[in-house]
Design a protein around this motif. Structure first.
Motif, PDB file in Angstrom:
ATOM      1  N   SER A   1       0.653  -1.305   0.073  1.00  0.00           N
ATOM      2  CA  SER A   1      -0.290  -0.036   0.037  1.00  0.00           C
ATOM      3  C   SER A   1       0.815   1.222   0.079  1.00  0.00           C
ATOM      4  O   SER A   1       0.494   2.329  -0.674  1.00  0.00           O
ATOM      5  CB  SER A   1      -0.914  -0.121   1.202  1.00  0.00           C
TER       6      SER A   1
ATOM      7  N   ASN B   1      -7.709   2.274  -1.068  1.00  0.00           N
ATOM      8  CA  ASN B   1      -6.932   0.858  -0.740  1.00  0.00           C
ATOM      9  C   ASN B   1      -6.226   0.184  -1.956  1.00  0.00           C
ATOM     10  O   ASN B   1      -5.990   1.131  -2.962  1.00  0.00           O
ATOM     11  CB  ASN B   1      -8.134  -0.225  -0.567  1.00  0.00           C
ATOM     12  N   GLU B   2      -5.561  -0.827  -1.960  1.00  0.00           N
ATOM     13  CA  GLU B   2      -4.640  -1.257  -2.913  1.00  0.00           C
ATOM     14  C   GLU B   2      -5.339  -1.459  -4.337  1.00  0.00           C
ATOM     15  O   GLU B   2      -4.834  -0.771  -5.335  1.00  0.00           O
ATOM     16  CB  GLU B   2      -3.975  -2.686  -2.528  1.00  0.00           C
TER      17      GLU B   2
END
Length: 443
Positions: free
Chosen positions: A38, A63-64
């Motif tokens: 991340s 988020n990723e």
């Protein structure tokens, strides 16, 4: 391996004005280990967007999957160059490649790694290239050394009286730029006299260790934990090969007693770093001749001279390796080392193994290879945890390899050593048929 110049070379190219002007955006990520996916994706996004405060807040909350999607969308229309420096895991590229679109705009991705396996695994087309950096030639190494060791004096040239020793020092650096720079920088602070040069030269000693010895020592020290369905030996070999693939350990081939086998070593510079770290952590200590320093709490001890009663001070010792040491008997105090797992007298002048060795209840390895020990005392049958008994030697006056081998005599009762994995060698006609019946009990 580390210090060969991967990052330095890449940075020279990356920071070049022509390169910078050729691409729409440039990203440099130092990965190392351990890494956080991340955080790396956030750093890439910030470098590409050159983000303002409002964008930064949005990036930090993503988020990723969102970050990967944003990066793909942004880079789809750009000619970009991305550097991932010091990659240690194959899995890293398997994740990151999803954020980097192949957009036919002449974009470039550069990965530096110590691992040959990662270099190969990142190739996804015939256009992807692996460039394996080679060590410096002796001439280039010498030029770099002189620039560092004689920065101010002698117009960056080596004084005649130091040339031979200096060239030998450069040779021991094996073309590794970091080693040459570090050692040259160290010598630049020293007086330019032979005595100072000799001290450093003598500290750069080459030594290789056989794979079998390394394996036994690692297992005996308890460094290796077992894995389901695999022996400790197998796990140790896996770890060793991983270090070889990462270019941290070097492989060579040695020959002894008519056998050719693999030898392992590490670079002098890496060795110095390890010794420094080991001393800092109280892991390892060297006692020189006449040393009066405290023995401390070091787990490993290397003794450079024969000392009386030294074993009395190490009741918890697990490994005692006398290989090639100038001793002709096993000190009586060794029998008090109840926790001892590994005892090697290989290539010493010891002639007799004392009965007191039977008190070493936790012994796993007994190695008397290449000694004059021709009979193992019956007391070794008390050592139920023995895994290896190595007791052969050579008579070099006999030219035929087979007949030059000598084994050791053992008494009847060897069948009680249920954990025994290797027995090399014993005299087969010493105890008659009973010996073969005993051997038949060993699984």
């Amino acid at each position: 391996m580390g210090g060969i110049g991967k990052t330095t070379l890449t940075k020279k190219v990356y920071e070049n004005e022509l390169v910078n002007g050729h691409f729409d955006c440039c990203v440099w990520i130092t990965v190392s280990q351990p890494y956080n996916v991340s955080k790396i994706l956030m750093s890439m996004t910030k470098q590409i967007y050159q983000a303002k405060e409002t964008t930064l807040r949005q990036i930090n909350m993503a988020n990723e999957i969102t970050l990967i999607s944003q990066l793909r969308k942004c880079l789809q229309q750009k000619r970009y160059v991305v550097v991932f420096d010091e990659v240690w895991k194959i899995e890293f590229w398997e994740i990151m490649k999803h954020a980097l679109p192949c957009n036919d705009r002449g974009s470039n991705i550069i990965i530096t790694t110590r691992s040959d396996l990662i270099g190969v695994s990142c190739k996804e087309s015939l256009f992807d290239q692996v460039h394996k950096l080679q060590p410096l030639s002796q001439d280039k190494g010498w030029e770099l050394f002189c620039r560092k060791a004689f920065q101010i004096e002698f117009q960056r040239c080596c004084p005649r009286e130091l040339v031979i020793m200096s060239m030998d020092i450069v040779k021991k650096c094996e073309g590794l730029p970091l080693a040459i720079v570090a050692i040259g920088g160290l010598l630049s602070t020293k007086e330019k006299v032979s005595l100072e040069w000799q001290k450093l030269h003598d500290s750069l000693k080459d030594y290789s260790i056989s794979g079998s010895r390394l394996l036994w020592l690692c297992v005996a020290e308890g460094f290796i934990k077992g894995k389901k369905g695999k022996t400790l030996d197998d796990v140790t070999k896996e770890y060793l090969m991983e270090l070889v693939h990462r270019n941290l350990v070097q492989v060579s081939f040695g020959e002894h007693d008519y056998e050719i086998y693999r030898m392992y070593r590490i670079h002098n510079l890496l060795h110095k770093i390890i010794l420094s770290k080991a001393a800092e952590l109280n892991f390892y200590q060297v006692l020189e001749a006449g040393d009066t320093t405290s023995l401390g709490k070091s787990r490993c001890l290397s003794i450079r001279d024969v000392r009386e009663n030294v074993s009395r001070q190490f009741k918890l010792l697990k490994v005692l390796d006398f290989e090639d040491a100038p001793i002709d008997y096993l000190p009586q105090e060794v029998s008090n080392l109840f926790h001892l797992k590994h005892l090697s007298l290989k290539r010493t002048k010891v002639k007799i193994l004392p009965k007191s060795v039977g008190r070493l209840q936790n012994l796993h390895t007994l190695n008397v290879v290449g000694t004059a020990v021709h009979e193992l005392p019956i007391e070794i049958f008390r050592l139920y945890k023995l895994r290896l008994i190595l007791a052969h030697s050579h008579d070099f006056e006999i030219k035929n390899t087979f007949y030059s081998m000598r084994g050791a005599k053992v008494h009847e009762g060897v069948g009680c050593l249920n954990d025994l994995q290797a027995l090399s060698f014993i005299v087969a006609n010493h105890s008659g048929v009973g010996l073969f019946e005993e051997l038949g009990k060993l699984s």
